[in-house]
Every structure is written in structure tokens, then in C-alpha cells.
Design an enzyme around this catalytic site. Structure first.
Site, PDB file in Angstrom:
ATOM      1  N   ARG A 102      -7.728  -2.052  -5.389  1.00  0.00           N
ATOM      2  CA  ARG A 102      -6.951  -3.282  -5.527  1.00  0.00           C
ATOM      3  C   ARG A 102      -7.864  -4.508  -5.514  1.00  0.00           C
ATOM      4  NH1 ARG A 102      -1.631  -4.843  -1.990  1.00  0.00           N
ATOM      5  NH2 ARG A 102      -1.558  -7.057  -2.420  1.00  0.00           N
ATOM      6  N   THR A 106      -6.181 -10.813  -7.662  1.00  0.00           N
ATOM      7  CA  THR A 106      -5.117 -10.665  -8.661  1.00  0.00           C
ATOM      8  C   THR A 106      -4.017  -9.711  -8.216  1.00  0.00           C
ATOM      9  OG1 THR A 106      -6.181  -8.798  -9.784  1.00  0.00           O
ATOM     10  CG2 THR A 106      -6.818 -11.022 -10.484  1.00  0.00           C
ATOM     11  N   ASP A 197      -2.605  -2.569   6.229  1.00  0.00           N
ATOM     12  CA  ASP A 197      -3.426  -1.860   5.251  1.00  0.00           C
ATOM     13  C   ASP A 197      -3.563  -0.411   5.698  1.00  0.00           C
ATOM     14  OD1 ASP A 197      -5.906  -0.716   4.040  1.00  0.00           O
ATOM     15  OD2 ASP A 197      -6.012  -2.687   3.103  1.00  0.00           O
ATOM     16  N   ASP A 200      -7.197   1.059   5.963  1.00  0.00           N
ATOM     17  CA  ASP A 200      -7.931   0.499   7.094  1.00  0.00           C
ATOM     18  C   ASP A 200      -7.463   1.100   8.412  1.00  0.00           C
ATOM     19  OD1 ASP A 200      -9.475  -1.046   5.444  1.00  0.00           O
ATOM     20  OD2 ASP A 200      -8.467  -2.932   5.895  1.00  0.00           O
TER      21      ASP A 200
END
Length: 205
Positions: A102, A106, A197, A200
Site C-alpha cells: 500500500r 495514494t 495495521d 504491524d
């Protein structure tokens, strides 16, 4: 697009602890494994079977065995946290990999790697914990179809309404299995309430 939301008390229990910001990586990995196991069972509920003669210690009988090979394709890196339940349940499963990264500016995914096994005649399951914008999932579905997959399915832990709608437009026939559809995406395209996340938290990074 057929959307299947996991309906089991344990799913909500596991998901609540995955969402908790205080959950440590070792517990997070265990919970992801357990929830992925439930999703794996649900997404393979309709696998075809065939009759096979067998000999029990007592007499001859027949049983039913799986009649279709299975391919599971995690989207790296977070999808790796969902693979082991499929390997545990289906000893002959083949595993492919799709690397999509990712871009935080954007919010679009960039493909950097993919390696896929033969898919002709197999049930193909793409696994990715988070269905956010739907961009990564759509790219992954395109890639496995180009590699020969017929009617691949997508398995996620948490989805956003926006991601579901995006897939409904790009791949309206794809079956999607999730533990929950959350409220919305925030301005950075993260799922709310979500669980942060996933990669993570899975690997403690």
C-alpha cells in the site's frame, strides 16, 4: 456480490480481542489463527466430495472424501497470518503468494511479487485480513484469474462498506467471507473501528 458474514459466538469473541489495542503480538497471532480457522471452515463448506470404499476394523463401508484440490493465496504480508489454518485442515493444499504494498500517500496498492501454483480445477481462496478500499483484493482476484483460477473466493477478517461496494463493482460474482463489516474508512483509508495495521500488530513492528 455474495457476502458471507461469519455467524458464530466465537467469531465475535476473537474479533473483540483482536480489536483491543492492548493485545500483544503473540496473542494477536493466536487469535488471528483461531478466527481464520472458523473462516476457513465456512468458506469450504460446499467443497465437493466423492464416495470412497473403505475398510474399518469391523467391516467394509463407504465414506466421503474431498473431490477438489484447494489453493490458498495470501496477500503479503498480513495475509500470512491467515494461512496456517488452511494448511492444518487441508494437508494437500497448495499455497501461492501475491505481494501488494500500500502506498500511504495514494492508498493504492503496488504489486511487487507474485508466485502462484497451478489452479486449473482447484478451489482458490485469497486471504487478506483487511478489505479496506478493495483495490488490493481486486488486483489479487485479477491475478489469480489470469493464472487460471475459476471463481476465486476472498476471505477477510474485517471489511469496510466501501471495500465491499468496490468489489461489488469490479468482481460482482466473487464470494466474500468476513468476520465483520465495520462502519467506514477514515480519511487515510483505514477501517473504523477496525483493529489498526494488521501486519504491524501481527509481527510487532
Amino acid at each position: 456480490m455474495p457476502l458471507h458474514i461469519l455467524d458464530h459466538p466465537l467469531a465475535g469473541h476473537f474479533l473483540a480481542h483482536l480489536r483491543d489495542r492492548t493485545t500483544k503480538p503473540v496473542t494477536f497471532r493466536a487469535l488471528a489463527h483461531q478466527l481464520s480457522l472458523l473462516l476457513a471452515i465456512e468458506a469450504t463448506r460446499d467443497l465437493p466430495t466423492l464416495e470412497k470404499p473403505i475398510e474399518t476394523p469391523m467391516e467394509a463401508t463407504t465414506g466421503r472424501v474431498l473431490a477438489q484440490p484447494l489453493v490458498v493465496v495470501p496477500i503479503l504480508r498480513a495475509g500470512l497470518g491467515m494461512v496456517q489454518p488452511f494448511v492444518d485442515l487441508f494437508p494437500d493444499v497448495s499455497v501461492g503468494y501475491i505481494g501488494l504494498e500500500r502506498d500511504h500517500e495514494t492508498a493504492r496498492a503496488r504489486s511487487y511479487y507474485h508466485k502462484l501454483p497451478p489452479m486449473a480445477g482447484a478451489r482458490t481462496l485469497i486471504v487478506d485480513p483487511m478489505l479496506a478500499t478493495g483495490g488490493s483484493a481486486s488486483q489479487a482476484i485479477d491475478l489469480v484469474i489470469q493464472a487460471g483460477a475459476i471463481a476465486p473466493r476472498l476471505i477477510c477478517i474485517v471489511a469496510s462498506p466501501e471495500g465491499v461496494e468496490a468489489l461489488r463493482k469490479t468482481h460482482p460474482d466473487t464470494h466474500v467471507y468476513v468476520a465483520a463489516v465495520d462502519r467506514a474508512l477514515d480519511a487515510r483509508k483505514y477501517i473504523l473501528p477496525g483493529l489498526g495495521d494488521f501486519g504491524d500488530r501481527l509481527y510487532g513492528t
